[in-house]
Write an enzyme that holds these catalytic residues in place. Structure first.
Site, mmCIF file in Angstrom:
data_model
loop_
_atom_site.group_PDB
_atom_site.id
_atom_site.type_symbol
_atom_site.label_atom_id
_atom_site.label_comp_id
_atom_site.label_asym_id
_atom_site.label_seq_id
_atom_site.Cartn_x
_atom_site.Cartn_y
_atom_site.Cartn_z
ATOM 1 C CG ASP A 7 -0.454 0.271 2.507
ATOM 2 O OD1 ASP A 7 0.762 0.512 2.624
ATOM 3 O OD2 ASP A 7 -1.232 0.265 3.481
ATOM 4 C CG HIS A 8 -0.882 4.700 1.381
ATOM 5 N ND1 HIS A 8 -1.980 3.856 1.432
ATOM 6 C CD2 HIS A 8 -0.771 5.249 2.610
ATOM 7 C CE1 HIS A 8 -2.514 3.924 2.635
ATOM 8 N NE2 HIS A 8 -1.801 4.750 3.377
ATOM 9 C CB CYS A 64 0.503 -2.648 4.558
ATOM 10 S SG CYS A 64 0.120 -3.622 6.024
ATOM 11 N N GLY A 65 1.800 -0.760 6.320
ATOM 12 C CA GLY A 65 2.370 -0.060 7.464
ATOM 13 C C GLY A 65 2.831 -1.018 8.554
ATOM 14 C CB THR A 66 1.110 -3.077 10.938
ATOM 15 O OG1 THR A 66 -0.017 -3.525 10.161
ATOM 16 C CG2 THR A 66 0.785 -1.777 11.648
ATOM 17 N N GLY A 67 2.186 -4.557 8.189
ATOM 18 C CA GLY A 67 2.263 -5.913 7.625
ATOM 19 C C GLY A 67 1.062 -6.754 8.028
ATOM 20 N N GLY A 69 -2.546 -5.779 8.135
ATOM 21 C CA GLY A 69 -3.752 -5.671 7.300
ATOM 22 C C GLY A 69 -3.588 -6.409 5.981
ATOM 23 C CG HIS A 97 8.073 -25.670 11.729
ATOM 24 N ND1 HIS A 97 8.122 -25.596 13.105
ATOM 25 C CD2 HIS A 97 9.209 -26.310 11.350
ATOM 26 C CE1 HIS A 97 9.253 -26.153 13.538
ATOM 27 N NE2 HIS A 97 9.933 -26.582 12.481
ATOM 28 C CG HIS A 133 6.531 -29.363 10.199
ATOM 29 N ND1 HIS A 133 6.069 -28.800 11.376
ATOM 30 C CD2 HIS A 133 7.819 -29.711 10.433
ATOM 31 C CE1 HIS A 133 7.043 -28.807 12.271
ATOM 32 N NE2 HIS A 133 8.106 -29.352 11.730
HETATM 33 C C1 RB5 Z 1 -2.394 2.536 6.353
HETATM 34 O O1 RB5 Z 1 -2.473 3.731 7.037
HETATM 35 C C2 RB5 Z 1 -2.261 1.382 7.316
HETATM 36 O O2 RB5 Z 1 -3.449 1.194 7.994
HETATM 37 C C3 RB5 Z 1 -1.852 0.139 6.576
HETATM 38 O O3 RB5 Z 1 -0.660 0.362 5.906
HETATM 39 C C4 RB5 Z 1 -1.594 -1.108 7.408
HETATM 40 O O4 RB5 Z 1 -0.729 -0.829 8.452
HETATM 41 C C5 RB5 Z 1 -2.784 -1.851 7.832
HETATM 42 O O5 RB5 Z 1 -2.691 -2.907 8.480
#
Ligand code: RB5
Length: 150
Positions: A7-8, A64-67, A69, A97, A133
């Site tokens: 994502d962005h 993504c930001g956290t990986g 979502g 595994h 596994h």
């Molecule tokens: C975007 O702002 C953020 O929500 C997305 O990148 C991600 O972290 C979602 O899990």
């Protein structure tokens, strides 16, 4: 062929990962997003995950930001086992595994060098097939089909 999507929030990290894939002489397909305009990560996760599930791509990298979502979205696609990792140990074990076929990382969680180390580990570690596994991964597939596994 490696699928990659983001994502962005992870455009810069994607550039770093693509540079690594090129260094490793691995072909890749970039499913976007291609700009820093705010976007919806499930769209890009689904594009890359469908390519892995269909066999068009062997494995996938999602950012993504956290990986989180983007991995949740990918795991909605039948046949996808996507693991979010922030260190190489988990990346190695999820290959050995879980036979994870997609890796997700958070560009707001880890830096580019760690992300490259995790990616290299993920892409060079084989599944320990044939024993407990495999049985457990088969159970994951059974859950996906709505079957009772007990
Ligand atoms: C975007 O702002 C953020 O929500 C997305 O990148 C991600 O972290 C979602 O899990």
């Amino acid at each position: 062929m490696i699928a990659i999507a983001n994502d962005h929030s992870a455009l810069d990290m994607k550039k770093e990962i693509i540079a690594l894939l090129e260094e490793m002489h691995l072909e890749y397909k970039d499913f976007g997003t291609y700009t820093s305009e705010s976007c919806h990560y499930p769209i890009y996760a689904a594009r890359a995950a469908r390519a892995v599930a269909s066999g068009e791509c062997d494995r996938g990298i999602l950012l993504c930001g956290t990986g989180i979502g983007i991995s949740l979205a990918a795991n909605k696609i039948k046949g996808i086992r996507c693991a979010t990792c922030s260190e190489p140990y988990s990346a190695e074990l999820t290959r050995r595994h879980n036979d994870a076929n997609m890796l997700a990382m958070g560009a707001r969680v880890i830096g580019p060098e760690l992300a490259k180390m995790i990616t290299r580990t993920f892409l060079t570690t084989e599944f320990e097939a044939g024993g407990r596994h495999t049985e457990r991964v088969n159970m994951l597939a059974a859950l996906e089909r709505g079957e009772d596994i007990e």
